[in-house]
Design an enzyme around this catalytic site. Structure first.
Site, mmCIF file in Angstrom:
data_model
loop_
_atom_site.group_PDB
_atom_site.id
_atom_site.type_symbol
_atom_site.label_atom_id
_atom_site.label_comp_id
_atom_site.label_asym_id
_atom_site.label_seq_id
_atom_site.Cartn_x
_atom_site.Cartn_y
_atom_site.Cartn_z
ATOM 1 N N ASP A 1 36.470 -24.778 -14.752
ATOM 2 C CA ASP A 1 34.723 -24.730 -14.449
ATOM 3 C C ASP A 1 35.251 -26.129 -12.729
ATOM 4 O O ASP A 1 35.883 -26.531 -12.090
ATOM 5 C CB ASP A 1 34.110 -26.096 -15.447
ATOM 6 C CG ASP A 1 33.895 -25.559 -16.745
ATOM 7 O OD1 ASP A 1 34.038 -23.953 -16.546
ATOM 8 O OD2 ASP A 1 34.033 -26.781 -17.097
ATOM 9 N N ASP B 1 28.270 -16.425 -9.611
ATOM 10 C CA ASP B 1 27.650 -15.687 -10.279
ATOM 11 C C ASP B 1 26.367 -15.621 -9.788
ATOM 12 O O ASP B 1 24.230 -15.157 -10.655
ATOM 13 C CB ASP B 1 27.247 -16.154 -11.913
ATOM 14 C CG ASP B 1 26.856 -14.757 -12.679
ATOM 15 O OD1 ASP B 1 27.528 -14.139 -12.498
ATOM 16 O OD2 ASP B 1 26.716 -15.373 -13.359
ATOM 17 N N GLU C 1 25.246 -27.006 -9.002
ATOM 18 C CA GLU C 1 26.985 -27.767 -8.529
ATOM 19 C C GLU C 1 27.385 -27.672 -7.102
ATOM 20 O O GLU C 1 27.219 -26.774 -6.469
ATOM 21 C CB GLU C 1 27.440 -26.565 -9.328
ATOM 22 C CG GLU C 1 26.901 -26.094 -11.132
ATOM 23 C CD GLU C 1 27.529 -24.267 -11.710
ATOM 24 O OE1 GLU C 1 27.360 -24.855 -12.552
ATOM 25 O OE2 GLU C 1 27.502 -24.019 -10.454
ATOM 26 N N CYS D 1 64.345 -6.767 20.010
ATOM 27 C CA CYS D 1 64.789 -5.329 19.649
ATOM 28 C C CYS D 1 65.868 -5.943 17.841
ATOM 29 O O CYS D 1 66.454 -6.236 17.525
ATOM 30 C CB CYS D 1 66.740 -5.079 20.692
ATOM 31 S SG CYS D 1 67.468 -6.615 20.674
ATOM 32 N N LYS E 1 26.010 -14.126 -18.760
ATOM 33 C CA LYS E 1 25.791 -15.686 -18.251
ATOM 34 C C LYS E 1 27.819 -16.040 -18.618
ATOM 35 O O LYS E 1 27.950 -14.691 -17.575
ATOM 36 C CB LYS E 1 25.511 -16.714 -19.558
ATOM 37 C CG LYS E 1 23.838 -16.328 -19.241
ATOM 38 C CD LYS E 1 23.169 -17.801 -20.931
ATOM 39 C CE LYS E 1 22.088 -17.214 -21.401
ATOM 40 N NZ LYS E 1 21.214 -18.425 -21.677
ATOM 41 N N LYS E 2 27.878 -16.995 -18.976
ATOM 42 C CA LYS E 2 28.486 -17.074 -18.094
ATOM 43 C C LYS E 2 30.223 -16.296 -18.695
ATOM 44 O O LYS E 2 31.381 -16.058 -18.337
ATOM 45 C CB LYS E 2 29.068 -18.506 -18.779
ATOM 46 C CG LYS E 2 31.041 -19.326 -18.233
ATOM 47 C CD LYS E 2 31.379 -20.517 -17.975
ATOM 48 C CE LYS E 2 32.778 -20.921 -18.360
ATOM 49 N NZ LYS E 2 32.806 -22.067 -18.447
ATOM 50 N N SER F 1 34.285 -20.828 -12.126
ATOM 51 C CA SER F 1 33.166 -19.938 -11.818
ATOM 52 C C SER F 1 32.063 -21.404 -11.247
ATOM 53 O O SER F 1 31.965 -22.186 -12.206
ATOM 54 C CB SER F 1 32.522 -19.705 -13.011
ATOM 55 O OG SER F 1 32.995 -21.021 -14.006
ATOM 56 N N ASP G 1 33.618 -20.319 -25.314
ATOM 57 C CA ASP G 1 35.271 -20.534 -25.486
ATOM 58 C C ASP G 1 35.729 -20.570 -27.050
ATOM 59 O O ASP G 1 36.766 -20.267 -27.578
ATOM 60 C CB ASP G 1 35.140 -21.922 -24.672
ATOM 61 C CG ASP G 1 34.451 -23.207 -25.547
ATOM 62 O OD1 ASP G 1 33.308 -22.359 -26.095
ATOM 63 O OD2 ASP G 1 34.001 -24.264 -24.703
ATOM 64 N N CYS H 1 58.965 -7.433 13.384
ATOM 65 C CA CYS H 1 57.645 -8.654 12.578
ATOM 66 C C CYS H 1 56.099 -7.828 12.514
ATOM 67 O O CYS H 1 55.605 -7.559 13.471
ATOM 68 C CB CYS H 1 57.318 -10.294 13.047
ATOM 69 S SG CYS H 1 56.180 -10.885 12.089
ATOM 70 N N CYS I 1 69.008 -7.755 17.525
ATOM 71 C CA CYS I 1 68.600 -9.457 18.024
ATOM 72 C C CYS I 1 67.955 -9.882 16.737
ATOM 73 O O CYS I 1 68.070 -11.222 16.065
ATOM 74 C CB CYS I 1 67.606 -9.571 19.166
ATOM 75 S SG CYS I 1 67.817 -9.935 20.797
#
EC number: 2.4.1.12
Length: 1040
Positions: free
Chosen positions: A538, A372, A343, A64, A513-514, A336, A740, A56, A67
């Site tokens: 958003d 940002d 926010e 071993c 900006k965005k 964002s 957008d 692992c 196993c």
């Protein structure tokens, strides 16, 4: 990319890169020297290479090889300590559930079979290490310990890398920049080309024979009971559901009739002027012609409305077969945020938790949070969110919780025990609610701490100053909170990736900006994970339907329609809106009527959030072109028949090719390399350029996490986009605060189409401003963005005609989105006309005959019929439709008007004006914000219109009372006109008056109006003065 490796901060231009271990330390593996197997007691043993055998790689639990092999073959295939699934090691036989690996002992290598997706990956990798070098100086021995970007027989180490040992221990050596442009590595006719071409030809021939029935299935397959399930998986993943003809045909007939009636009405109005009120008549004619033009742009894009259905069960049958690797496409999710004080971090945390817990394979999800504002509050809140996710995610998936944002789930006023059958649910829910309340307390403590900034700036837990103390001058920062190494939940299961990103900011650079922040996320994700699809949200829009991404994949991964789909847009739904939706915050007319109409043409517009993108479409590529059938086949000997048009040999911009055809893809990629300057298009990052060529996503398998993180810092540097096509042809488009609309418009102009997906359970939910002033300022920002687009180079009025890939009705819709603010000018004039007519005793129309009155009756009937039939096929209620009509007038005479003025000042004079809102009152009760009064200059125009119309009504009635009954006839038309304005502005008047000590506003309005009318009547009657009869001065004169 390991979780908890520390915050990576740096500046590419300044050659600075440090790693700050301030919050989480990675857990070291146990010392395995001399250990024995914890299962059988034997020694662990060595591998074939002489190294200690490690079963692992996550926790190093000593087991071993016998196993390990037995547990993989007969047991649960999980590590006894950390519950991580055992990965197949070199020399071990393959068992059910193993991922496909390209080891030298695989059985598949006997037949040299390659997966198509791996072909794309290897080809892109060869392009990088074969013909492109990326560096900033000569190669020296100091960088030998840093792993090469791409490993392979011909690979060479990347020059100019920062040594790992120097992370956080001083400054990095500066070096020069050098670039080598790429060119094709294999040409037609070479041995490698011929082998691939021949193999692809044989596969296509076998598929063709199978379709023709010449190469049918084996006889045993016909009687296979699983054949029905396989056939179901081959069915389309979605389908169009056309509106019933009994609903849509009458609607279209009424639209045509309304258009004809409108033409006759305008003809009558123009040919019958009012000579004694020519100015009023001319103003009204201009307004009515503009309204007719605006109605055409808005109405005809709704000509082909459709609904859609998705089949999630077919998606699972096709891409999630039992015993096979999950074939669903990876998705990068972008969140964002800018200012944590506006926010709240708790809102952002709920959005992130809903993403991490959504119903999708965890190894296919990567969540990127863009800060940002470079706020340490956001960084620490995200760290707390990552810790809480270890408990919240397994709880959601164990009990199928909906929604998976804890704040919304625990505040739902529903029966949370419905459909829950597990006895432990109540106990675990109570414990989880307590955990969430403690999480909220920790977040609130961080917010309270951040309210006062210390004089020396913020200090991290290890004593290092926060790199973003100066929000306008700071390096780029990346922190991997959760990932494949260390990102385990409380049950030991893997968690999705969670990455914090804050792009570099320096004075003198334009950051956009965005839109600039979103483009930085596109590049960072392209370097670190490079998923073929991206979901942007958003920070206040959480996932309300955990299967939302699967809904989108039903379109994007559909082999029939998915290749030409650039994005899947979901409708916006909102929480916390008052019951009556006073200011039309839900905007259901747009999302349930207009967007359905656009879906039947070329697809809905992009509305800024709740959208799943195809990465290749954002990179500026054109959609793949299928083979076109010739319009006419002839021998060219008869002039009566047209000649077959010769198809062009290639398209300059169609670089992505056909994903299903390897040969076509090779042609397109080589054409792209020969025709396009990669650095000018994508920027100077070899790793990122390579990722843009990998259509199926993924990162080069031999790239080290350290190299990827260093390159991620490079692509978010503030000067990276200089002299590139970012923001003009690639990614989110710059030039407007409503980026957008521009971004979706550019994709549609290239020939892509979009899809509108409306699942029964809303996919995403967000918050909307319910206060009047806040709502008007929100509408002002949208309208200002539309005005900016109208005056820009990308205006749909004159852009995108070359190629003819944008359909005309789709163009109508885009033109309408840019010119609707200009409707405020005729609307303002039209709402003022009733008051002027009442005060001057003039009217905009002459006395009409019985025949002419039919035009008015027919026009009003067609308007009502159009609205009723539209509500009938869309399912929108009449109350929502009326609220939308009211706010169209309220916003038109306020926010839209100011947007036009501000846009003209910005375009013509370069003056940028900001409108500020000052809070004057507040209320702590439910919807208290609805009654808060916040003064803003946007309230002045509608208030003025209301006052002058109310004054006009009072003056008109008083004049009619003074002049007798013969004056009441002409008054009714003017009063109807004035009351039309007052009714549309009624919600605005309610917001303006506030709660008024809980007295209904309508009572106040009618009280004032009726009091004025009865006062005038009282003065006119004047019962306390005796009436004396005398001579009529009009007949016999004053001296009679």
């Amino acid at each position: 990319m390991e979780a908890g490796a520390g915050l990576v901060a740096g500046s590419h231009n300044r050659n600075e890169l440090v790693v700050i271990h301030g919050h989480e330390e990675s857990k070291p593996l146990k010392n395995l020297d001399g250990q024995v197997c914890e299962i059988c007691g034997d020694e662990v043993g060595l591998t074939v290479d002489g190294d200690l055998f490690v079963a692992c790689n996550e926790c190093g639990f000593p087991v071993c090889r016998p196993c390990y092999e037995y547990e993989r073959r007969e047991g649960s295939q999980l590590c006894p300590q950390c519950k991580t699934r055992y990965k197949r090691l070199k020399g071990s036989p393959r068992v059910e559930g193993d991922d496909d690996e390209e080891d030298i002992d695989d059985l598949e290598h006997e037949f040299n079979i390659e997966d198509e997706q791996n072909k794309h990956k290897y080809m892109a990798e060869a392009m990088l290490h074969g013909k492109m070098s990326y560096g900033r100086g000569p190669e020296d021995d100091d960088n030998a310990q840093f792993p090469s970007v791409i490993a392979g027989g011909r690979s060479r180490p990347v020059s100019g890398e920062f040594p790992i040992s120097s992370y956080g221990h001083g400054e990095m050596p500066s070096s020069l920049h050098k670039r080598v442009h790429p060119y094709p590595i294999s040409e037609p006719g070479s041995e490698r080309w011929d082998e691939k071409k021949e193999g692809g030809w044989k596969e296509r021939m076998d598929d063709w024979k199978l379709q023709q029935g010449n190469l049918g299935p084996e006889p045993d397959d016909i009687n296979d009971p699983d054949m029905a399930m396989i056939d179901e998986a081959r069915q389309p993943l979605s389908r169009k559901v056309p509106i019933a003809s009994s609903k849509i045909n009458p609607y279209r007939m009424v639209i045509v009739a309304r258009l004809a009636i409108l033409a006759f009405f305008l003809r009558y109005r123009i040919l019958n002027p009012v000579h004694d009120a020519f100015g009023l008549w001319l103003t009204s004619i201009i307004c009515e012609i503009w309204f007719a033009f605006s109605w055409i742009l808005d109405q005809f894009p709704k000509w082909f409305p459709i609904d859609r259905e998705t089949y999630l069960d077919r998606l699972s049958l096709r891409y999630e077969r039992e015993g096979e690797p999950n074939m669903l496409s990876p998705v990068d999710v972008f969140v964002s945020t800018v200012d944590p004080m506006k926010e709240p971090p708790l809102v952002t945390g709920n959005t992130v938790l809903s993403i991490l817990a959504m119903d999708y394979p965890v190894d296919k999800i990567s969540c990127y949070v863009s800060d940002d504002g470079a706020s340490m509050l956001t960084f620490e809140s995200l760290s707390e969110t990552a810790e809480f996710a270890r408990k919240w995610v397994p709880f959601c998936k164990k009990f199928s919780i909906e929604p998976r944002a804890p704040e919304m789930y625990f505040t739902l006023k529903i029966d949370y025990l419905k459909d829950k059958v597990q006895p432990t649910f109540v106990k675990e829910r109570r414990a989880m609610k307590r955990e969430y309340e403690e999480f909220k307390v920790r977040i609130n403590a961080l917010v309270a701490k951040a309210a006062k900034v210390p004089p020396e700036g913020w200090i991290m837990q290890d004593g290092t100053p926060w790199p973003g103390n100066n929000t306008k001058d700071h390096p780029g920062m990346i922190q991997v909170f959760l990932g494949h190494s260390g990102g385990l939940d409380a049950d030991g299961n893997e968690l999705p990736r969670l990455v914090y990103v804050s792009r570099e900011k320096r004075p003198g650079f334009q950051h956009h900006k965005k839109a600039g922040a979103m483009n930085a996320l596109v590049r960072v994700s392209g370097v670190l994970t490079n998923a073929p699809f991206m979901l942007n949200l958003d920070c206040d829009h959480y996932i309300n339907n955990s299967k939302a991404v699967r809904e989108a994949m039903c379109f994007l991964m559909d082999p029939q329609i998915g290749r030409k789909v650039c994005y899947v847009q979901f409708p916006q739904r909102f929480d916390g809106i008052d019951t009556n939706d006073r200011y039309a915050n839900r905007n259901t007319v747009f999302f349930d009527i207009n967007m359905k109409g656009l879906d039947g043409i070329q697809g809905p517009v992009y509305v800024g959030t709740g959208c799943v993108f195809r990465r290749q479409a954002l990179y500026g590529y054109e959609p793949p072109k299928g083979p076109k059938r010739p319009k006419m086949v002839s021998c060219d000997c008869c002039p009566c028949f047209g000649r077959r048009k010769k198809l062009p040999k290639y398209s300059k911009h169609s670089a992505n090719g056909d994903a299903a055809d390897l040969q076509g893809m090779d042609d397109d990629k080589e054409l792209l390399m020969s025709k396009m300057n990669f650095e000018k298009k994508f920027g100077q990052s070899a790793i990122f350029v390579t990722s843009t060529l990998m259509e199926q996503g993924g990162v080069p398998p031999s790239s080290s996490p350290a190299a990827l993180l260093k390159e991620a810092i490079h692509v978010i540097s503030c000067g990276y986009e200089d002299k590139t096509e970012w923001g003009t042809e690639l990614g989110w488009i710059y030039g407007s605060i409503t980026e957008d609309i521009l971004t979706g418009f550019k994709m549609h102009c290239r020939g892509w189409r979009s899809i509108y997906c409306m699942p029964k359970r809303p996919a995403f939910k967000g918050s909307a401003p319910i206060n009047l002033s806040d709502r008007l300022n929100q509408v002002l920002r949208w309208a200002l963005g539309s005005v900016e687009i109208f005056f820009s180079h990308h205006s749909p009025v004159w852009y995108g005609y070359k190629g003819g890939k944008l359909k005309w009705l789709e163009r109508f819709a885009y033109v309408n989105t840019t010119i609707y603010p200009f409707t405020s000018l005729p609307l303002l004039a039209y709402c003022t006309l009733p008051a002027i007519c009442l005060l001057t005793d003039k009217f905009i129309m002459p006395a009409i005959s019985t025949f002419a009155s039919l035009f008015f009756i027919a026009l009003f009937m067609s308007i009502f019929a159009t609205g009723i039939l539209e509500l009938r096929w869309s399912g929108v209620s009449i109350e929502e439709w009326w609220r939308n009509e009211q706010f169209w007038v309220i916003g038109g005479v306020s926010a839209h008007l100011f947007a036009v003025v501000q846009g003209l000042l910005k375009v013509l004079a370069g003056i940028d004006t900001n409108f500020t809102v000052t809070s004057k009152a507040s209320d702590d009760e439910d919807f208290g914000e609805l009654y808060a009064f916040k003064w803003t200059t946007l309230l002045i125009p509608p208030t003025t219109i209301l006052i002058i119309n109310l004054v006009g009504v009072v003056a008109g009635i008083s004049d009619a009372i003074n002049n007798g009954y013969q004056a009441w006839g002409p008054l009714f038309g003017k009063l109807f006109f004035a009351f039309w304005v007052i009714l549309h502005l009624y919600p605005f008047l309610k917001g303006l008056m506030g709660r008024q000590n809980r007295t209904p506003t309508i009572v106040v309005i009618w009280s004032v109006l009726l009091a004025s009318i009865f006062s005038l009547l009282w003065v006119r009657i004047d019962p306390f003065v005796l009436k004396t009869k005398g001579p009529d001065t009009k007949k016999c004169g004053i001296n009679c």
